[in-house]
Write an enzyme that holds these catalytic residues in place. Structure first.
Site, PDB file in Angstrom:
ATOM      1  N   PRO A 103       0.791  -1.231   0.000  1.00  0.00           N
ATOM      2  CA  PRO A 103       0.000   0.000   0.000  1.00  0.00           C
ATOM      3  C   PRO A 103       0.826   1.284   0.000  1.00  0.00           C
ATOM      4  O   PRO A 103       0.819   2.065   0.963  1.00  0.00           O
ATOM      5  CB  PRO A 103      -0.839  -0.134   1.273  1.00  0.00           C
ATOM      6  CG  PRO A 103       0.026  -0.935   2.195  1.00  0.00           C
ATOM      7  CD  PRO A 103       0.766  -1.904   1.307  1.00  0.00           C
ATOM      8  N   CYS A 104       1.493   1.549  -1.099  1.00  0.00           N
ATOM      9  CA  CYS A 104       2.311   2.762  -1.195  1.00  0.00           C
ATOM     10  C   CYS A 104       1.457   4.021  -1.212  1.00  0.00           C
ATOM     11  O   CYS A 104       1.974   5.118  -0.972  1.00  0.00           O
ATOM     12  CB  CYS A 104       3.236   2.695  -2.404  1.00  0.00           C
ATOM     13  SG  CYS A 104       2.389   2.425  -3.953  1.00  0.00           S
ATOM     14  N   HIS A 105       0.152   3.878  -1.443  1.00  0.00           N
ATOM     15  CA  HIS A 105      -0.723   5.051  -1.394  1.00  0.00           C
ATOM     16  C   HIS A 105      -0.820   5.623   0.021  1.00  0.00           C
ATOM     17  O   HIS A 105      -1.241   6.763   0.198  1.00  0.00           O
ATOM     18  CB  HIS A 105      -2.123   4.707  -1.928  1.00  0.00           C
ATOM     19  CG  HIS A 105      -2.857   3.691  -1.118  1.00  0.00           C
ATOM     20  ND1 HIS A 105      -2.645   2.337  -1.287  1.00  0.00           N
ATOM     21  CD2 HIS A 105      -3.779   3.823  -0.131  1.00  0.00           C
ATOM     22  CE1 HIS A 105      -3.427   1.677  -0.435  1.00  0.00           C
ATOM     23  NE2 HIS A 105      -4.121   2.560   0.278  1.00  0.00           N
TER      24      HIS A 105
END
Length: 172
Positions: free
Chosen positions: A136-138
């Site tokens: 989950p780089c967001h």
């Protein structure tokens, strides 16, 4: 690599996998665009659409990603078949520990992996992530509170963060 494209709450999403796990989860505007991205990411691989019925593992992975995006499965633990440097793996493993609906700055992630001066390298690791949502780089933003970059567009990053926060608040 077998792939399938599905609709998600934040647009078209293509999922690519090997028999070992997910190697590609990305967003785009069309199946053609996503297939082109998959081909560029894995130019030496054999890439074919997932046959129907899908393999049971593939159905499980798609269902888990869908439940996660809907907010009913905040934690994802899916097998990944990705290539990365040791540093990227440390960053990506850390990102998977950031709770659903929360964000951290690039600097906080760098400190969290024991390299407080590596905020730019953390940003680069986020930019090279090929499995959106699963890693989950967001959930990583600038220290100023601004969103920073996102491989799949700022509107999508904002939508994912807002959606997760909404779903988390509804469960509280």
């Amino acid at each position: 690599i077998s792939y399938v494209a599905v609709e998600s709450p934040v647009g078209r999403m293509m999922i690519g996998a090997t028999d070992r796990g997910l190697c590609f989860v990305q967003f785009g505007e069309s199946d053609e665009e996503l297939l082109s991205l998959l081909g560029r990411e894995y130019p030496a691989s054999s890439i074919e659409p997932m046959g129907t019925p899908h393999a049971p593992e593939f159905d499980h992975w798609i269902a888990a990603l869908t439940r996660h995006l809907e907010g009913s499965q905040p934690r994802l633990e899916l097998p990944l078949d990705i290539h990365a440097t040791a540093f990227q793996m440390r960053v990506w493993n850390y990102l998977q520990s950031i709770p659903y609906g929360e964000v951290q700055s690039y600097g906080e992630v760098a400190a969290g992996i024991g390299q407080p001066a590596a905020a730019r390298a953390v940003a680069r690791a986020c930019a090279t992530n090929t499995v959106a949502i699963a890693i989950p780089c967001h959930r990583v933003i600038r220290g100023t509170g601004e969103l920073g970059g996102y491989r799949w567009g700022m509107a999508r990053k904002r939508a994912l963060i807002d959606w997760e926060r909404l779903k988390r608040a509804a469960k509280a």
